[in-house]
Scaffold this motif. Structure first.
Motif, short mmCIF file in Angstrom:
data_model
loop_
_atom_site.label_atom_id
_atom_site.label_comp_id
_atom_site.label_asym_id
_atom_site.label_seq_id
_atom_site.Cartn_x
_atom_site.Cartn_y
_atom_site.Cartn_z
N LEU A 1 -7.29 6.57 -0.29
CA LEU A 1 -6.61 7.25 -1.41
C LEU A 1 -7.51 8.28 -2.09
O LEU A 1 -7.04 9.14 -2.81
CB LEU A 1 -6.16 6.22 -2.45
CG LEU A 1 -5.17 5.16 -1.97
CD1 LEU A 1 -4.86 4.17 -3.06
CD2 LEU A 1 -3.88 5.82 -1.48
N PHE B 1 0.83 -1.20 0.00
CA PHE B 1 0.00 0.00 0.00
C PHE B 1 0.87 1.26 0.00
O PHE B 1 0.61 2.21 -0.75
CB PHE B 1 -0.93 -0.01 1.22
CG PHE B 1 -1.70 1.26 1.39
CD1 PHE B 1 -2.86 1.51 0.66
CD2 PHE B 1 -1.26 2.24 2.27
CE1 PHE B 1 -3.57 2.69 0.81
CE2 PHE B 1 -1.96 3.44 2.42
CZ PHE B 1 -3.11 3.66 1.69
N LEU B 2 1.92 1.27 0.83
CA LEU B 2 2.79 2.45 0.91
C LEU B 2 3.38 2.77 -0.46
O LEU B 2 3.47 3.94 -0.86
CB LEU B 2 3.94 2.22 1.90
CG LEU B 2 3.61 2.15 3.38
CD1 LEU B 2 4.89 2.01 4.19
CD2 LEU B 2 2.84 3.39 3.82
N HIS B 3 3.78 1.71 -1.17
CA HIS B 3 4.36 1.92 -2.49
C HIS B 3 3.34 2.58 -3.42
O HIS B 3 3.63 3.59 -4.06
CB HIS B 3 4.83 0.58 -3.08
CG HIS B 3 5.33 0.67 -4.48
ND1 HIS B 3 6.54 1.24 -4.79
CD2 HIS B 3 4.77 0.30 -5.65
CE1 HIS B 3 6.71 1.20 -6.09
NE2 HIS B 3 5.65 0.64 -6.65
N ALA C 1 0.69 4.24 -2.62
CA ALA C 1 0.29 5.56 -2.13
C ALA C 1 1.34 6.62 -2.47
O ALA C 1 1.01 7.71 -2.93
CB ALA C 1 0.03 5.51 -0.62
N VAL C 2 2.61 6.29 -2.27
CA VAL C 2 3.63 7.33 -2.49
C VAL C 2 3.78 7.63 -3.98
O VAL C 2 4.00 8.77 -4.38
CB VAL C 2 4.98 6.94 -1.82
CG1 VAL C 2 5.73 5.91 -2.62
CG2 VAL C 2 5.83 8.18 -1.63
N ARG C 3 3.57 6.60 -4.80
CA ARG C 3 3.62 6.85 -6.26
C ARG C 3 2.49 7.79 -6.67
O ARG C 3 2.66 8.69 -7.48
CB ARG C 3 3.50 5.53 -7.02
CG ARG C 3 4.68 4.59 -6.84
CD ARG C 3 5.94 5.10 -7.47
NE ARG C 3 5.79 5.39 -8.89
CZ ARG C 3 5.84 4.47 -9.83
NH1 ARG C 3 6.08 3.23 -9.54
NH2 ARG C 3 5.68 4.82 -11.09
N TRP D 1 -4.49 12.52 2.38
CA TRP D 1 -3.25 12.96 1.75
C TRP D 1 -2.51 14.00 2.58
O TRP D 1 -1.29 14.08 2.55
CB TRP D 1 -3.52 13.48 0.33
CG TRP D 1 -3.92 12.35 -0.57
CD1 TRP D 1 -5.14 12.12 -1.13
CD2 TRP D 1 -3.08 11.24 -0.99
NE1 TRP D 1 -5.12 10.95 -1.85
CE2 TRP D 1 -3.89 10.40 -1.79
CE3 TRP D 1 -1.76 10.89 -0.75
CZ2 TRP D 1 -3.40 9.22 -2.36
CZ3 TRP D 1 -1.27 9.73 -1.31
CH2 TRP D 1 -2.07 8.90 -2.11
N LEU E 1 6.75 5.20 8.56
CA LEU E 1 5.63 5.72 7.78
C LEU E 1 4.37 4.90 8.07
O LEU E 1 3.28 5.43 8.25
CB LEU E 1 6.00 5.65 6.29
CG LEU E 1 5.06 6.32 5.29
CD1 LEU E 1 4.85 7.78 5.62
CD2 LEU E 1 5.64 6.19 3.87
N PHE F 1 -0.78 11.87 5.03
CA PHE F 1 0.29 11.16 4.34
C PHE F 1 1.51 12.06 4.17
O PHE F 1 2.64 11.68 4.45
CB PHE F 1 -0.21 10.66 2.98
CG PHE F 1 0.73 9.71 2.30
CD1 PHE F 1 0.76 8.37 2.64
CD2 PHE F 1 1.61 10.16 1.32
CE1 PHE F 1 1.64 7.49 2.02
CE2 PHE F 1 2.49 9.30 0.69
CZ PHE F 1 2.50 7.96 1.04
N PHE G 1 14.00 6.26 0.80
CA PHE G 1 12.64 5.78 0.53
C PHE G 1 12.14 6.30 -0.83
O PHE G 1 11.65 5.53 -1.66
CB PHE G 1 11.71 6.22 1.66
CG PHE G 1 10.28 5.82 1.48
CD1 PHE G 1 9.87 4.51 1.72
CD2 PHE G 1 9.33 6.75 1.07
CE1 PHE G 1 8.54 4.14 1.55
CE2 PHE G 1 8.00 6.38 0.90
CZ PHE G 1 7.61 5.08 1.14
N GLU H 1 11.18 3.85 -3.84
CA GLU H 1 9.76 3.66 -4.15
C GLU H 1 9.32 4.45 -5.38
O GLU H 1 8.52 3.98 -6.17
CB GLU H 1 8.89 4.07 -2.96
CG GLU H 1 9.15 3.27 -1.69
CD GLU H 1 8.48 1.89 -1.72
OE1 GLU H 1 7.87 1.53 -2.72
OE2 GLU H 1 8.60 1.19 -0.70
N ILE H 2 9.80 5.67 -5.51
CA ILE H 2 9.32 6.52 -6.59
C ILE H 2 10.19 6.35 -7.84
O ILE H 2 9.70 6.19 -8.94
CB ILE H 2 9.30 8.00 -6.16
CG1 ILE H 2 8.39 8.17 -4.94
CG2 ILE H 2 8.80 8.88 -7.32
CD1 ILE H 2 8.52 9.50 -4.27
#
Lengths: 81, 207
Positions: free
Chosen positions: B132, A46-48, A50-52, B138, B191, B141, B156, B160-161
């Protein structure tokens, strides 16, 4: 047997690198009887996601383009064939 | 799918074929794509423009190595990715972030010292996908992301990104793989806990 702390580190690492079969086996066995770590596994996914999504909506516009000035500057710096 | 794969998947067919053209041709055909790829990662237009220029120059010098098997844009993006890693590493040297502490008390306190079990078992998050869609989620978040220690947050985001591999993370952060994994573990657990305390733990009361 692996502890929750060790399993949480392996679950996190598995997002970046494939675990060895021995590590995967240890994690799978632990997850059979540990609800907390099963939840963690889902939550890491989920974190992945969400951050994307966060970056996609907050980041620079998807239609950003090189300005004419920048384009000219870069063209001038390039060698000509 | 990692971001790089997404960029490639987004390409129209005519951009994936074709013969190797000259640098000016690359600029015309791929300049905007390269610029967007860079801008999403460095946030600064001038830096992103410089990276496009560096990439095209490097590509010109390396063009004999272009095998023609991969698409031209895929090849240019791969070069850009290396330029980005160099750039991130340079900027980290200029403005070093504090080193990750050897111990992270926040994360250590999540597990019992004697057996490594969860002190508080992670809760079942109810309907995370609904979160979401909510603006309030958000805000939380973002607050939770900003609460991460700077170096953890950087690791991170890059993982992740930007989809950096462990090898690439080691280069950018100038750390050993084991340290990189520890930083990522800490970032993710912090997180997770922050979201649970500030959002998911309250789900039954609020919604």
């Amino acid at each position: 047997m692996l502890s929750c702390k060790e399993v949480s580190l392996l679950l996190s690492r598995s997002r970046d690198q494939r675990l060895t079969w021995r590590e995967r086996l240890g994690v799978r066995l632990h997850l059979l009887y540990c609800e907390g770590c099963r939840r963690l596994e889902k939550q890491l996914r989920f974190l992945h996601a969400a951050v994307r999504r966060f970056v996609a909506s907050a980041g620079p516009a998807a239609d950003a383009r090189l300005s004419e000035d920048a384009r000219r500057r870069i063209r001038d710096a390039l060698p000509r064939d | 799918m990692n971001p790089l794969a997404e960029v490639i998947a987004d390409m129209p067919d005519d951009a994936t074929r074709g013969t190797l053209s000259d640098p000016a041709g690359w600029l015309d055909a791929h300049g905007d794509s390269l610029y967007r790829f860079a801008l999403q990662r460095v946030r600064d237009p001038a830096t992103a423009e410089d990276l496009v220029q560096e990439t095209l120059l490097a590509a010109w010098h390396a063009k004999s190595k272009f095998a023609g098997k991969s698409a031209e844009r895929t090849w240019l993006i791969a070069i850009l990715k290396n330029k980005l890693i160099d750039h991130l590493r340079r900027s980290r040297r200029e403005a070093p972030l504090p080193d990750a502490d050897i111990a992270d008390e926040v994360v250590d306190s999540m597990f019992a010292e004697h057996n490594g079990h969860w002190v508080r078992t992670p809760a079942a998050w109810s309907r995370p996908d609904d979160a979401l869609e909510q603006a309030e989620f958000w805000k939380i978040f973002q607050a939770c992301l900003e609460a991460l220690p700077a170096r953890h947050a950087q690791a991170f985001n890059l993982s992740e990104i930007d989809g950096l591999t462990t090898d690439e993370l080691c280069k950018v952060l100038e750390a050993q793989p084991s340290n990189v994994w520890v930083m990522l573990h800490r970032a993710r657990l912090r997180l997770r806990e922050c979201l649970e305390l500030r959002w998911f733990g309250l789900a039954s009361e609020n919604r």
